[in-house]
Design an enzyme around this catalytic site. Structure first.
Site, short mmCIF file in Angstrom:
data_model
loop_
_atom_site.label_atom_id
_atom_site.label_comp_id
_atom_site.label_asym_id
_atom_site.label_seq_id
_atom_site.Cartn_x
_atom_site.Cartn_y
_atom_site.Cartn_z
N ASN A 1 -32.25 71.46 48.19
CA ASN A 1 -32.56 70.93 49.54
C ASN A 1 -31.31 70.23 50.07
O ASN A 1 -30.27 70.16 49.39
CB ASN A 1 -33.76 69.98 49.49
CG ASN A 1 -34.29 69.64 50.87
OD1 ASN A 1 -34.45 70.53 51.71
ND2 ASN A 1 -34.54 68.37 51.13
N LYS A 2 -31.43 69.69 51.25
CA LYS A 2 -30.31 69.05 51.94
C LYS A 2 -29.60 68.04 51.05
O LYS A 2 -30.24 67.30 50.29
CB LYS A 2 -30.85 68.39 53.21
CG LYS A 2 -29.84 67.68 54.08
CD LYS A 2 -28.67 68.57 54.49
CE LYS A 2 -29.08 69.85 55.18
NZ LYS A 2 -27.95 70.79 55.38
N ARG B 1 -32.50 75.85 62.67
CA ARG B 1 -32.15 75.57 61.28
C ARG B 1 -33.43 75.20 60.57
O ARG B 1 -34.51 75.10 61.18
CB ARG B 1 -31.02 74.52 61.13
CG ARG B 1 -30.86 73.52 62.20
CD ARG B 1 -31.98 72.56 62.33
NE ARG B 1 -32.28 71.93 61.07
CZ ARG B 1 -33.44 71.43 60.73
NH1 ARG B 1 -34.47 71.45 61.57
NH2 ARG B 1 -33.63 70.89 59.56
N GLY B 2 -33.33 74.97 59.24
CA GLY B 2 -34.55 74.77 58.46
C GLY B 2 -34.97 76.13 57.92
O GLY B 2 -35.04 77.12 58.66
N ALA B 3 -35.26 76.15 56.62
CA ALA B 3 -35.44 77.44 55.94
C ALA B 3 -36.48 78.36 56.60
O ALA B 3 -36.17 79.53 56.90
CB ALA B 3 -35.77 77.18 54.47
N ASP C 1 -34.90 74.40 50.67
CA ASP C 1 -34.32 75.66 51.16
C ASP C 1 -34.48 76.78 50.16
O ASP C 1 -34.43 77.95 50.51
CB ASP C 1 -32.84 75.47 51.49
CG ASP C 1 -32.71 74.57 52.70
OD1 ASP C 1 -32.78 73.33 52.52
OD2 ASP C 1 -32.62 75.10 53.81
N GLN D 1 -29.80 65.23 60.59
CA GLN D 1 -31.06 65.89 61.02
C GLN D 1 -32.25 64.93 60.98
O GLN D 1 -33.21 65.11 61.71
CB GLN D 1 -31.35 67.10 60.11
CG GLN D 1 -30.41 68.27 60.29
CD GLN D 1 -29.29 68.25 59.28
OE1 GLN D 1 -28.80 67.18 58.89
NE2 GLN D 1 -28.86 69.41 58.84
N ARG E 1 -26.23 82.30 56.97
CA ARG E 1 -26.29 81.08 56.14
C ARG E 1 -26.70 81.47 54.72
O ARG E 1 -27.61 82.28 54.56
CB ARG E 1 -27.27 80.05 56.74
CG ARG E 1 -26.78 79.51 58.09
CD ARG E 1 -27.49 78.25 58.50
NE ARG E 1 -27.15 77.11 57.66
CZ ARG E 1 -27.82 75.96 57.68
NH1 ARG E 1 -28.86 75.80 58.48
NH2 ARG E 1 -27.46 74.96 56.91
O1 MRU Z 1 -29.00 72.60 57.05
P1 MRU Z 1 -30.42 72.58 57.53
O2 MRU Z 1 -30.68 71.62 58.64
O3 MRU Z 1 -30.92 73.98 57.82
O4 MRU Z 1 -31.23 72.06 56.25
C1 MRU Z 1 -32.61 71.93 56.34
C2 MRU Z 1 -33.21 71.38 55.11
O5 MRU Z 1 -32.54 71.08 54.15
C3 MRU Z 1 -34.71 71.32 55.07
O6 MRU Z 1 -35.14 70.23 54.29
C4 MRU Z 1 -35.24 72.60 54.44
O7 MRU Z 1 -34.74 73.72 55.11
C5 MRU Z 1 -36.71 72.66 54.46
S1 MRU Z 1 -37.31 72.98 56.09
C6 MRU Z 1 -38.99 73.04 56.09
#
Ligand code: MRU
Length: 366
Positions: free
Chosen positions: A251-252, A53-55, A241, A200, A90
């Site tokens: 973002n999250k 996970r993470g963009a 993201d 996370q 996603r």
């Molecule tokens: O749902 P996730 O865990 O994929 O969300 C991740 C985030 O929101 C991160 O902050 C974002 O992807 C940036 S990662 C460098």
């Protein structure tokens, strides 16, 4: 980065070149497990079920997923199907679409027989580019941290979710300046938001900080505003993201509340992002698709029992309705700056175009 002294990446090709190996992030921090991906379906599932996970990491995994698919069949139909399957995993992180479009544009003109090898090479290129961009983000962010350093106290940095090396191919985005400052001997202390509902921050960012030896404190999400009021936060750095052409930052979930608290307390609020996270096609954040995730992430919480087993426990009454929007949008006006691989941009159309002037020409159709 290193795990117990051993160099590690959250995604890499196995030594014999036969598969892709990922860290299963759903098992951290209690268990460190590597998982082999050998097919398109396994790559898609790894993204959907958030083993990765993470963009930026989602983008790199999708690129390798295309390679895994084309090893089996490399026709136009197979390429299109692979991209469709991966794109559906996603919805919010734009890096996924960016990586798939990049792969398609490189592979489509090639004869079928050449596509699998080219896909392998291009996925590797995307991964290495991510590492280089994140390293450059760290260099630019390090300058900001240096400016905040005062004798006798660490620079206190608050971060949300995990925009660390686990969310990228290496370094992380928000964490890259932190690691580089720490490695340069600048005392830093990180406030790690737990980041409900999937935690996370508590499970991944804290695990990273422990492994790299960075002083940190995990806090309940709701503690951030209070700490800012007390002067205990010098700056906020988060990831994103998807950031739109005007500098709105998706973002999250919970990021927006941190930005509001930061503004009210005059705490600088920075967003770290490699350029593939910029969605130049959207004028602002209102049209970003916000992933709605399973309500079980809200009704239940995972943890380790005293006996050592990792299990979910219910924390809400049976019968309560739940909602689980996974991301929010922080308006550009609340963002102090966007830390990119080319430098720090003002969060505005002009600010971004000043760093990425080639986009101005594209928009004008030249
Ligand atoms: O749902 P996730 O865990 O994929 O969300 C991740 C985030 O929101 C991160 O902050 C974002 O992807 C940036 S990662 C460098």
């Amino acid at each position: 980065m290193r795990v117990q002294g051993v160099p590690m990446r959250p995604i890499r090709v196995t030594q014999d070149g036969s598969a892709v190996e990922i860290i299963d992030q759903t098992r951290l921090p209690h268990d460190f497990a590597l998982v082999r991906l050998e097919t398109l379906e396994e790559a898609a599932l790894a993204i959907r079920a958030m083993l990765v996970r993470g963009a930026p990491l989602i983008g790199a995994t999708a690129a390798y997923g295309v390679w895994l698919a084309l090893r089996r069949e490399a026709s136009d139909v197979a390429l299109a199907k692979a991209c469709d399957v991966l794109a559906a995993t996603r919805p919010t992180a734009i890096n996924l679409r960016w990586a798939l479009e990049d792969m398609k544009s490189v592979l489509t003109p090639l004869p079928e027989a050449a596509r699998a090898a080219a896909a392998f090479e291009r996925a590797g290129h995307i991964a290495e580019e991510d590492v280089a961009m994140n390293h450059a983000i760290g260099r630019h962010g390090l300058g900001m941290i240096e400016k905040l350093a005062r004798p006798g106290r660490p620079v206190n940095i608050l971060t949300h979710c995990n925009a660390g090396w686990l969310a990228t191919v290496d370094w992380g985005t928000a964490t890259s300046p932190i690691y580089q400052a720490h490695d340069a001997g600048i005392p830093v202390h990180v406030w790690v938001d737990e980041t409900r509902p999937r935690n996370q921050g508590a499970s991944l960012t804290a695990w990273e900080m422990v492994n790299h030896g960075v002083p940190h404190t995990v806090i309940a999400d709701n503690a951030g505003g209070h700490l800012m009021q007390r002067g205990d936060v010098d700056m906020v750095i988060v990831g994103t993201d998807r950031t739109t052409a005007n500098g709105d930052v998706c973002n999250k979930i919970g990021t927006y509340l941190k930005a509001l608290a930061a503004r009210d307390n005059s705490v600088p609020f920075y967003v770290a992002l490699p350029s593939p996270t910029i969605d130049w096609s959207l004028p602002d954040g209102a049209a970003i698709p916000i992933e709605e995730r399973d309500g079980r992430e809200v009704t239940h919480i995972w943890g380790q029992s005293e006996e050592g087993s990792v299990l979910p426990v219910r924390i809400t009454p049976q019968g309560s309705a739940v909602a689980n929007p996974a991301f929010d949008v922080t308006p550009a006006r609340l963002v102090t700056g966007l830390i990119t691989e080319r430098g720090i941009a003002e969060a505005s159309t002009e600010g971004l175009l000043a760093l990425f002037p080639e986009r101005r020409l594209k928009a004008a159709g030249e």
